[in-house]
Design a protein around this motif. Structure first.
Motif, PDB file in Angstrom:
ATOM      1  N   THR A  40      -6.604  30.440 -22.446  1.00  0.00           N
ATOM      2  CA  THR A  40      -6.827  29.620 -23.557  1.00  0.00           C
ATOM      3  C   THR A  40      -7.056  30.320 -24.558  1.00  0.00           C
ATOM      4  OG1 THR A  40      -8.954  30.741 -21.713  1.00  0.00           O
ATOM      5  CG2 THR A  40      -9.665  30.895 -23.649  1.00  0.00           C
ATOM      6  N   TYR A  53     -14.620  32.345 -30.350  1.00  0.00           N
ATOM      7  CA  TYR A  53     -13.365  32.561 -30.424  1.00  0.00           C
ATOM      8  C   TYR A  53     -12.667  33.139 -31.308  1.00  0.00           C
ATOM      9  CZ  TYR A  53      -9.022  33.489 -27.912  1.00  0.00           C
ATOM     10  OH  TYR A  53      -7.836  34.084 -27.664  1.00  0.00           O
ATOM     11  N   ASN A  54     -12.351  31.431 -32.745  1.00  0.00           N
ATOM     12  CA  ASN A  54     -11.927  31.962 -33.856  1.00  0.00           C
ATOM     13  C   ASN A  54     -11.804  33.006 -34.417  1.00  0.00           C
ATOM     14  OD1 ASN A  54      -8.940  30.359 -33.808  1.00  0.00           O
ATOM     15  ND2 ASN A  54     -10.291  28.952 -32.991  1.00  0.00           N
ATOM     16  N   LEU A 103      -7.365  27.548 -27.842  1.00  0.00           N
ATOM     17  CA  LEU A 103      -8.463  27.722 -28.758  1.00  0.00           C
ATOM     18  C   LEU A 103      -8.665  28.124 -30.078  1.00  0.00           C
ATOM     19  CD1 LEU A 103     -11.685  29.331 -26.302  1.00  0.00           C
ATOM     20  CD2 LEU A 103     -11.710  26.736 -26.791  1.00  0.00           C
ATOM     21  N   CYS A 104      -7.173  28.440 -30.024  1.00  0.00           N
ATOM     22  CA  CYS A 104      -6.403  28.800 -31.080  1.00  0.00           C
ATOM     23  C   CYS A 104      -5.187  28.891 -32.107  1.00  0.00           C
ATOM     24  CB  CYS A 104      -6.757  30.247 -31.266  1.00  0.00           C
ATOM     25  SG  CYS A 104      -6.190  31.334 -32.700  1.00  0.00           S
ATOM     26  N   GLU A 153     -14.938  27.274 -29.512  1.00  0.00           N
ATOM     27  CA  GLU A 153     -13.605  27.185 -30.616  1.00  0.00           C
ATOM     28  C   GLU A 153     -14.043  28.475 -31.920  1.00  0.00           C
ATOM     29  OE1 GLU A 153     -11.215  23.814 -33.320  1.00  0.00           O
ATOM     30  OE2 GLU A 153     -10.960  23.298 -31.042  1.00  0.00           O
TER      31      GLU A 153
END
Length: 192
Positions: A128, A8-9, A132-133, A5
């Motif tokens: 996804t 990804y961010n 995750l966001c 996470e």
């Protein structure tokens, strides 16, 4: 999961920043048009009263602040909407690579419809991104956190973000039927 996470961010943040810089460049290129717009705002009273507020008497400043709010708003601005396409594209490439590996390793003679595969993989990449966001406004929280960081941290993660995009594209292409990994996986089945 927390590390995925976070990573990804970070990628999401740097695509968000790149889109903002792109819009700043577009604004700079379009500055002559803005000057003409400013001239008409000052000359036509009905338009001027729309842009002049009690706090700010300069219509150009109000217009620039509104544009900045639309572009840089971490909650739902153009930077966040368009910037989300970068990490989704990276996850799309990774999911497509996983699909290629599973397909050529276990089902090498299977004939798929590429349109369906792309649609399903795109939906998975979007989900996804949501997990995750977007869920619980994680993206907005991370943007506020990452805006405070300066120096080497930014430089390091800009490089990693660019490399992640190109490496995921490379991995997707190399696992396809024309790539070396894909051809190797297909060659494992000697009866084909």
């Amino acid at each position: 999961m927390k590390e995925i996470e976070y990573f990804y961010n970070i990628i999401y943040y740097f695509f968000y920043r790149a889109i903002i810089k792109l819009f700043i460049g577009i604004d700079f290129i379009l500055m002559p048009i803005v000057k003409i717009f400013y001239f008409f705002i000052n000359k036509i009273p009905s338009i001027r009263k729309y842009y002049v507020t009690k706090e700010n008497n300069d219509p150009l400043d109000v217009a620039i602040k509104r544009t900045k709010k639309v572009t840089e708003n971490p909650k739902l601005g153009l930077g966040t909407m368009i910037g989300a396409s970068g990490p989704m594209l990276i996850t799309f490439f990774l999911y497509m690579s996983i699909y290629h590996i599973i397909l050529y390793l276990f089902f090498p003679t299977f004939q798929d419809n590429f349109g369906y595969v792309v649609t399903i993989v795109a939906i998975l990449a979007f989900l996804t991104d949501v997990i995750l966001c977007q869920k619980d406004d994680k993206g907005e929280k991370y943007i506020k956190e990452f805006n405070k960081r300066k120096g080497w941290w930014r430089t390091k993660w800009k490089i990693i973000t660019i490399l992640t995009l190109f490496l995921s594209l490379w991995f997707c292409l190399s696992t396809s039927s024309i790539g070396s990994i894909g051809r190797f996986l297909i060659s494992l089945h000697s009866n084909i």
